[in-house]
Design a protein around this motif. Structure first.
Motif, PDB file in Angstrom:
ATOM      1  N   ARG A 149       0.835  -1.213   0.000  1.00  0.00           N
ATOM      2  CA  ARG A 149       0.000   0.000   0.000  1.00  0.00           C
ATOM      3  C   ARG A 149       0.866   1.258   0.000  1.00  0.00           C
ATOM      4  O   ARG A 149       0.525   2.254  -0.649  1.00  0.00           O
ATOM      5  CB  ARG A 149      -0.938  -0.016   1.208  1.00  0.00           C
ATOM      6  N   THR A 180      -6.702   2.257  -5.561  1.00  0.00           N
ATOM      7  CA  THR A 180      -7.337   1.133  -4.872  1.00  0.00           C
ATOM      8  C   THR A 180      -7.265  -0.137  -5.702  1.00  0.00           C
ATOM      9  O   THR A 180      -7.084  -1.236  -5.158  1.00  0.00           O
ATOM     10  CB  THR A 180      -8.817   1.453  -4.553  1.00  0.00           C
ATOM     11  N   ASN A 181      -7.404   0.015  -7.008  1.00  0.00           N
ATOM     12  CA  ASN A 181      -7.348  -1.147  -7.891  1.00  0.00           C
ATOM     13  C   ASN A 181      -5.977  -1.809  -7.847  1.00  0.00           C
ATOM     14  O   ASN A 181      -5.851  -3.030  -7.691  1.00  0.00           O
ATOM     15  CB  ASN A 181      -7.678  -0.707  -9.323  1.00  0.00           C
ATOM     16  N   SER A 183      -3.672  -1.474  -5.501  1.00  0.00           N
ATOM     17  CA  SER A 183      -3.420  -2.001  -4.156  1.00  0.00           C
ATOM     18  C   SER A 183      -4.088  -3.354  -3.979  1.00  0.00           C
ATOM     19  O   SER A 183      -3.482  -4.310  -3.478  1.00  0.00           O
ATOM     20  CB  SER A 183      -3.933  -1.023  -3.093  1.00  0.00           C
ATOM     21  N   SER A 184      -5.360  -3.446  -4.414  1.00  0.00           N
ATOM     22  CA  SER A 184      -6.093  -4.712  -4.295  1.00  0.00           C
ATOM     23  C   SER A 184      -5.438  -5.801  -5.136  1.00  0.00           C
ATOM     24  O   SER A 184      -5.243  -6.931  -4.668  1.00  0.00           O
ATOM     25  CB  SER A 184      -7.550  -4.530  -4.733  1.00  0.00           C
ATOM     26  N   CYS A 185      -5.103  -5.464  -6.387  1.00  0.00           N
ATOM     27  CA  CYS A 185      -4.511  -6.467  -7.283  1.00  0.00           C
ATOM     28  C   CYS A 185      -3.185  -6.991  -6.752  1.00  0.00           C
ATOM     29  O   CYS A 185      -2.901  -8.189  -6.820  1.00  0.00           O
ATOM     30  CB  CYS A 185      -4.301  -5.875  -8.676  1.00  0.00           C
ATOM     31  N   LEU A 296     -13.231 -10.629  -4.572  1.00  0.00           N
ATOM     32  CA  LEU A 296     -12.269  -9.731  -3.931  1.00  0.00           C
ATOM     33  C   LEU A 296     -11.860  -8.608  -4.872  1.00  0.00           C
ATOM     34  O   LEU A 296     -11.727  -7.447  -4.463  1.00  0.00           O
ATOM     35  CB  LEU A 296     -11.029 -10.516  -3.495  1.00  0.00           C
ATOM     36  N   GLY A 300     -12.835  -4.705  -4.186  1.00  0.00           N
ATOM     37  CA  GLY A 300     -11.745  -3.781  -3.880  1.00  0.00           C
ATOM     38  C   GLY A 300     -11.550  -2.695  -4.905  1.00  0.00           C
ATOM     39  O   GLY A 300     -10.642  -1.867  -4.783  1.00  0.00           O
ATOM     40  N   THR A 301     -12.380  -2.672  -5.944  1.00  0.00           N
ATOM     41  CA  THR A 301     -12.169  -1.728  -7.042  1.00  0.00           C
ATOM     42  C   THR A 301     -12.850  -0.384  -6.817  1.00  0.00           C
ATOM     43  O   THR A 301     -12.251   0.663  -7.029  1.00  0.00           O
ATOM     44  CB  THR A 301     -12.670  -2.341  -8.371  1.00  0.00           C
ATOM     45  N   GLY A 438     -13.558  -7.237   4.718  1.00  0.00           N
ATOM     46  CA  GLY A 438     -12.367  -6.491   4.312  1.00  0.00           C
ATOM     47  C   GLY A 438     -12.308  -5.076   4.838  1.00  0.00           C
ATOM     48  O   GLY A 438     -11.535  -4.255   4.330  1.00  0.00           O
ATOM     49  N   ALA A 442      -9.616  -2.061   3.982  1.00  0.00           N
ATOM     50  CA  ALA A 442     -10.079  -0.832   3.332  1.00  0.00           C
ATOM     51  C   ALA A 442      -9.711   0.399   4.153  1.00  0.00           C
ATOM     52  O   ALA A 442      -9.199   1.389   3.611  1.00  0.00           O
ATOM     53  CB  ALA A 442     -11.596  -0.901   3.132  1.00  0.00           C
TER      54      ALA A 442
END
Length: 501
Positions: A149, A180-181, A183-185, A296, A300-301, A438, A442
């Motif tokens: 992150r 955010t995309n 970070s999630s990926c 997920l 998370g997107t 999550g 977040a």
């Protein structure tokens, strides 16, 4: 066929569906149902719904009461807009309301009901929930992914700095979505999904199409036995979308299987271990694996980026609060380094700002459940398979609970937050056993991103030399998107990379 033709055809054909079912809807023992607004034949209360679900339910609750029995075509719905009834749903009768209603033709889609978020309450759902709590989304995993992150936040800040140096207006929403995309990926599968590559563009387009098709597919539920018509019109596109995701996810799984990470495991590595474990409590198959990863990825997107947009918009519109956050950061962190995740626990006012923004702008304003068996709420009968819509937006703006409920006042969380956070008056991530698993992940990104945006930049909504308020109009949909692109000119206040640039 355009959207208007589609919806018109759905309503038209539903007439036939209702006539066929009319005799089946009669009952010898009338139920004591909750109050209901005046209803129209065939369509029920569909005419009372506008483009925004939470606003429509909010207006209905203000006019007819906080607990309503509604009918949307063939779908029965219990609308809940008060904390006391939410307590009965999420606590007293949590198991009874632990299902989610299925999509119109989920049995025909490649992943069906294999996904965790829509899976029926049972052994598979319990197993994945336990895995989320112990491994996938645990506090330990959130801590281990902190470096990811931080790197993505650094990418974001450098992008904003470039815009500031060029005096170029920035689409904050688009950039926060990339943050955010990515970070999630990276946490999920150790790859960036929102750079300038062709693969990233494919993924962005898939996400956009998923939300568009998902809304149309969901509408098919009101057609009762004629719901196959929604599949006829949009089912093939929904299947095509899933197969395109499947291609990407299968490639990611094979890459991880061929080159497993021993240290710094991502979520795919953890899930593959479970998938390959013959002694696991529940034997998941490859479809379970990919459906959960898709859950997920989609989750998370958009939601975290929307939350951050609303938070920074509120801060821009309340300069006193903005400056108070900046002064708190300066006092705790100083003026020579960038605020970090580990600093957040020492920034109570920043936390209060985020809590207040989530109270006013919850990322999921209406939480959907389904009644697994007939039960009673208050003195009313609730039939089995009734959809339940808990309007979190209305609950967190209830004037009986909150002083000045529509005002942005972070100070309220500096004095009495504990009481409300432990009750149903404050539930931005839902509640009960199906609350968002999550939320910790977040919040870790939301807190740090907002802190750095305040620490490093002033934000001019109207452009250089001009300051107007951020537009707080909500767009249509089942979430709370901004109605218009959120664009600002960033002005550098503190450059954390000055010595290295």
């Amino acid at each position: 066929m355009n959207d208007y033709q589609y919806y018109f055809l759905c309503f038209l054909l539903y007439f036939l569906s209702t006539l066929l079912l009319k005799s089946l809807l009669k009952t010898k023992n009338p139920l004591n149902l909750p109050p209901s607004p005046p209803v129209l034949p065939i369509i029920g209360h569909l005419h009372l719904l506008g483009p925004s679900l939470f606003k429509s339910l909010h207006n209905l609750s203000n006019k007819y009461g906080p607990l309503l029995y509604l009918r949307f075509g063939a779908t029965r719905c219990l609308a809940v807009s008060t904390a006391s009834v939410a307590t009965e749903i999420f606590k007293t009768n949590d198991v009874t309301f632990s299902d989610r209603p299925p999509l119109a033709f989920s049995d025909k889609l490649p992943y069906g009901r294999y996904g965790f978020f829509i899976a029926p309450y049972g052994n598979y759902w319990k197993f994945i929930k336990k895995l989320c709590n112990s491994e996938l989304l645990s506090a330990r995993q959130v801590e281990q992914s902190q470096a990811v992150r931080h790197e993505e936040l650094t990418w974001f800040l450098r992008k904003v700095l470039e815009s500031a140096e060029r005096k170029q207006v920035l689409d904050i929403g688009a950039e926060l979505m990339k943050l955010t995309n990515n970070s999630s990926c990276r946490v999920i599968m150790s790859m960036r999904c929102s750079d300038d590559s062709d693969e990233a563009e494919r993924i962005r387009q898939l996400v956009k199409e998923s939300f568009e098709v998902g809304a149309k597919v969901s509408f098919g539920d009101v057609l009762g036995p004629l719901r196959f018509l929604a599949f006829w019109l949009y089912g093939r596109k929904a299947i095509d979308l899933t197969l395109r995701y499947d291609e990407i996810l299968e490639r990611v799984l094979k890459q991880h299987e061929e080159s497993p990470q021993i240290e710094n495991e991502d979520l795919v590595d953890i899930l593959l271990k479970v998938y390959q474990d013959d002694k696991a409590e529940f034997k998941i198959n490859r479809t379970h694996l990919k459906a959960f990863l898709l859950d997920l990825f989609i989750a998370g997107t958009g939601t975290s980026s929307e939350a951050m947009q609303w938070t920074i918009a509120e801060l821009i519109n309340h300069p006193y609060v903005f400056n108070k956050v900046r002064e708190e950061i300066k006092f705790v962190v100083g003026s020579t380094r960038l605020v970090e995740e580990s600093d957040v626990q020492s920034l109570p006012y920043l936390q209060a700002v985020v809590k207040e923004a989530l109270r006013l702008h919850p990322t999921v304003p209406v939480v959907i459940r389904e009644c697994r068996e007939a039960c009673k709420i208050k003195e009313f009968d609730i039939p089995e398979k009734t959809m339940v819509a808990i309007n979190v937006y209305t609950i967190m703006r209830d004037g009986k609970t909150w002083d000045y409920p529509n005002d942005f006042r972070p100070e309220r969380f500096m004095v009495s937050s504990k009481e409300k956070e432990n009750a149903m008056e404050y539930i931005p991530f839902g509640a009960g056993r199906r609350a968002c698993p999550g939320s910790k992940l977040a919040l870790s990104l939301i807190h740090t991103t907002i802190a750095t945006m305040v620490q490093c930049f002033d934000w001019k909504v109207g452009g250089e030399g001009e300051q107007v308020k951020a537009n707080m109009q909500v767009g249509p949909g089942i979430t709370m998107p901004m109605a218009h692109p959120f664009k600002c000119l960033p002005v550098v206040h503190f450059n954390p990379f000055a010595s290295s640039m």
